[in-house]
Write an enzyme that holds these catalytic residues in place. Sequence first.
Site, PDB file in Angstrom:
ATOM      1  N   CYS A 147      10.511  -5.418   1.306  1.00  0.00           N
ATOM      2  CA  CYS A 147      10.041  -6.036  -0.014  1.00  0.00           C
ATOM      3  C   CYS A 147      10.986  -6.022  -1.119  1.00  0.00           C
ATOM      4  CB  CYS A 147       8.567  -5.154  -0.423  1.00  0.00           C
ATOM      5  SG  CYS A 147       8.972  -3.500  -1.148  1.00  0.00           S
ATOM      6  N   HIS A 149       5.713  -0.760  -3.508  1.00  0.00           N
ATOM      7  CA  HIS A 149       5.990  -2.142  -3.218  1.00  0.00           C
ATOM      8  C   HIS A 149       6.387  -2.973  -4.281  1.00  0.00           C
ATOM      9  CE1 HIS A 149       5.326  -5.971  -0.885  1.00  0.00           C
ATOM     10  NE2 HIS A 149       4.363  -6.238  -1.853  1.00  0.00           N
ATOM     11  N   ASP A 167       4.628 -13.370  -2.812  1.00  0.00           N
ATOM     12  CA  ASP A 167       4.733 -12.226  -1.870  1.00  0.00           C
ATOM     13  C   ASP A 167       5.538 -12.527  -0.496  1.00  0.00           C
ATOM     14  OD1 ASP A 167       5.435  -9.711  -0.856  1.00  0.00           O
ATOM     15  OD2 ASP A 167       3.224  -8.868  -1.401  1.00  0.00           O
TER      16      ASP A 167
END
Length: 263
Positions: free
Chosen positions: A70, A107, A123
């Site tokens: 991420c 994250h 995302d």
Amino acid sequence: MNPTQADAYLRRLGAERPARATIGALRDLHLRHLRAVPFENLSIHLGEPVVLEEDALLAKVVAGRRGGFCYELNGAFGLLLASLGYEVQLLAGRVHGDDGLGIPYDHLALRVRTVDGGDLLADVGFGAHSHGPLVFGERGDQADPGGTFRVVEAGDGDLDVLRDGKPQYRLETRPRSLPDFRAGAWWHSTSPTSHFTRSLVCSRITEDGGRITLSGRTLTTTDADGRKEVRELGTDEEVLAVYRDGFGIGLSQVPTVRGGQFG
């Protein structure tokens, strides 16, 4: 990011430079990113450092034609979007797991403001997730090929992102900077209790809306209707061929799980 780097990034995605920073252009770039740039944690098991700096991210994702997890994927994508005229904020999240919420800075996701429609939650770094960005201020169901998503209030100004009714991660809404995530990236790269140090994964959305995932030597292909085919790969040559042909990643050796570095 300079214009030459942005153009190289867009070529990696197979995208044209958008004329304006619109919702439609963001949706197109988001999906192209998920198709072209795999979610993967190979660096951890190849002994490569995870460096959260602009030049390092672009060298890996653009020049090196690799993926990442991420921090790297959304970090790099955020740089691209900002260079194209979007207003981008980095948001910190904590992933919902069997034992509750993960560590702080667990994250990284993106709040993106377009010129024509307010804020969206982008995302490209959560593995199997939404194919397109979510409307940040919408609190009802949001249909997506990846499932039905909902963004809900979680108290203290935080937001929970749900997929098919199951909480995925909790977001803080305060903007952060890329260096803020270095401790989280270090923990996930070194801790024996991080799932990233205990397993190998390389995954991307396919052009038909399905998914291809290589977990160690297990190859899983899923079609757009959710039908799965699972196959165990026998030789190193087979594994390296899947990395090369399925993900565009050329490796000289098969990654093996290294485990954490502290206990």
